[in-house]
Design a protein around this motif. Sequence first.
Motif, short mmCIF file in Angstrom:
data_model
loop_
_atom_site.label_atom_id
_atom_site.label_comp_id
_atom_site.label_asym_id
_atom_site.label_seq_id
_atom_site.Cartn_x
_atom_site.Cartn_y
_atom_site.Cartn_z
N SER A 63 47.52 47.45 45.09
CA SER A 63 46.84 48.90 44.17
C SER A 63 45.39 48.67 44.44
N VAL A 64 45.18 47.36 43.40
CA VAL A 64 43.97 46.97 43.40
C VAL A 64 43.48 45.89 44.26
N VAL A 65 42.48 45.33 44.68
CA VAL A 65 42.59 43.57 45.51
C VAL A 65 41.15 43.57 44.99
N ILE A 66 40.97 42.27 44.00
CA ILE A 66 38.99 42.02 43.59
C ILE A 66 38.72 40.88 44.40
N THR A 67 37.90 41.16 44.73
CA THR A 67 37.33 40.09 45.77
C THR A 67 35.83 39.19 45.29
N VAL A 68 35.93 37.42 45.10
CA VAL A 68 35.28 36.99 44.42
C VAL A 68 34.29 36.12 45.67
N ALA A 69 33.47 36.24 45.64
CA ALA A 69 32.55 35.61 46.89
C ALA A 69 31.20 35.77 46.30
N GLY A 70 30.65 34.01 46.77
CA GLY A 70 29.51 34.08 46.85
C GLY A 70 28.33 34.00 48.07
N MET A 71 27.95 33.05 48.16
CA MET A 71 26.76 32.37 49.18
C MET A 71 26.16 34.41 50.38
N GLU A 72 26.47 33.87 51.62
CA GLU A 72 26.15 35.68 52.15
C GLU A 72 27.51 36.83 51.50
N GLY A 73 28.46 36.04 51.06
CA GLY A 73 29.64 37.85 49.84
C GLY A 73 29.77 38.15 51.62
N THR A 74 30.36 37.79 52.11
CA THR A 74 31.27 38.88 53.26
C THR A 74 32.24 39.08 53.11
N LEU A 75 33.48 38.16 52.26
CA LEU A 75 34.92 38.25 51.97
C LEU A 75 34.98 40.30 51.29
N PRO A 76 34.01 40.55 50.79
CA PRO A 76 34.75 41.63 50.33
C PRO A 76 34.74 43.00 51.84
N SER A 77 33.87 42.74 52.64
CA SER A 77 34.04 43.83 53.70
C SER A 77 34.91 43.08 54.36
N VAL A 78 35.28 42.34 54.39
CA VAL A 78 36.21 41.80 55.49
C VAL A 78 37.70 42.18 54.94
N VAL A 79 38.11 42.66 54.31
CA VAL A 79 38.84 42.27 53.15
C VAL A 79 38.68 44.10 53.29
N ALA A 80 37.94 44.54 52.33
CA ALA A 80 38.16 46.16 52.70
C ALA A 80 38.13 46.89 54.04
N GLY A 81 37.79 46.61 55.08
CA GLY A 81 38.29 46.93 56.07
C GLY A 81 39.67 46.70 56.82
N LEU A 82 40.68 46.09 55.79
CA LEU A 82 41.74 45.30 56.28
C LEU A 82 43.10 45.99 55.57
N ILE A 83 42.71 46.47 54.41
CA ILE A 83 43.41 46.59 53.06
C ILE A 83 43.75 48.12 53.10
N PRO A 84 44.74 49.24 52.22
CA PRO A 84 44.49 50.83 52.23
C PRO A 84 43.89 50.95 51.03
N GLY A 85 44.11 49.66 49.62
CA GLY A 85 43.80 49.75 48.12
C GLY A 85 42.47 49.71 47.75
N LEU A 86 42.46 49.88 46.66
CA LEU A 86 41.00 49.87 45.77
C LEU A 86 41.00 48.66 45.87
N VAL A 87 39.16 48.14 46.88
CA VAL A 87 38.45 47.08 46.46
C VAL A 87 37.65 46.65 45.60
N ILE A 88 37.42 45.59 45.04
CA ILE A 88 36.54 45.28 44.12
C ILE A 88 35.89 44.69 45.05
N ALA A 89 34.38 44.25 44.69
CA ALA A 89 33.83 43.17 45.26
C ALA A 89 32.99 42.94 43.64
N VAL A 90 32.93 41.36 43.32
CA VAL A 90 32.42 40.19 42.88
C VAL A 90 31.69 39.77 42.90
#
Length: 226
Positions: free
Chosen positions: A143-170
């Motif tokens: 239902s929800v995926v929390i993505t946690v990433a530093g550096m350039e922070g690409t992970l949230p965009s990649v995940v949010a472009g592949l799954i239908p659930g709510l994605v929260i970027a930290v």
Amino acid sequence: MNGDWDLTPDTSRKQRLGFDESIFCASKTPDQISRLIQKALKAEEPLLLTRLDSDKFAELSSELSEHLDYDEVSLTAILGHMTVPEDAPRVAIVSGGSSDVRVAREAARTLQYYRVGVREIYDVGVAGLWRLLEHIEELRDMSVVITVAGMEGTLPSVVAGLIPGLVIAVPVATGYGVAANGITALNSALASCAPGLVVVNVDNGYGAGCAALRMLNVMQRDSTPG
């Protein structure tokens, strides 16, 4: 200041918002923290403490610390019995690298405090994209995926472009130079072209956990007959 002033916990927060007030320990003295734990024990209330570093934890009396489930990775402590949900997890927490795990664990512990099942998937940053792709089918069921990433922070965009659930970027304050203590990752998430990506503040694992909890509470309310 010596930390002797009175503290006023927000005791009605659960009625208003659906979750308890947590204790942010970074700005509090060991004496203040002790008094808040004592109040919770007297009232027989659970308590979530965040940013409780090991030095402050060590200064708590054994009479208090023995009641706490302390996690030195996330710097969180939980007062009260933790029950592991029997149902399959509805929230996944994904970190880009091992340096992001402290913040990811803060989010996980926040949800575990509320007895929400969590699937933790760490060190699957997009520099080795195959690591993330191995988990995509599992993440699509969340239902929800929390993505946690530093550096350039690409992970949230990649995940949010592949799954239908709510994605929260930290965004996390991990990286050299222009990573700028997480500001680059924050701006990357805010500028994401993945529609509907939700963003919290730098290193705010607790806030991400609460955002997920709000979503789950609304879903449960809407699915309850009557």
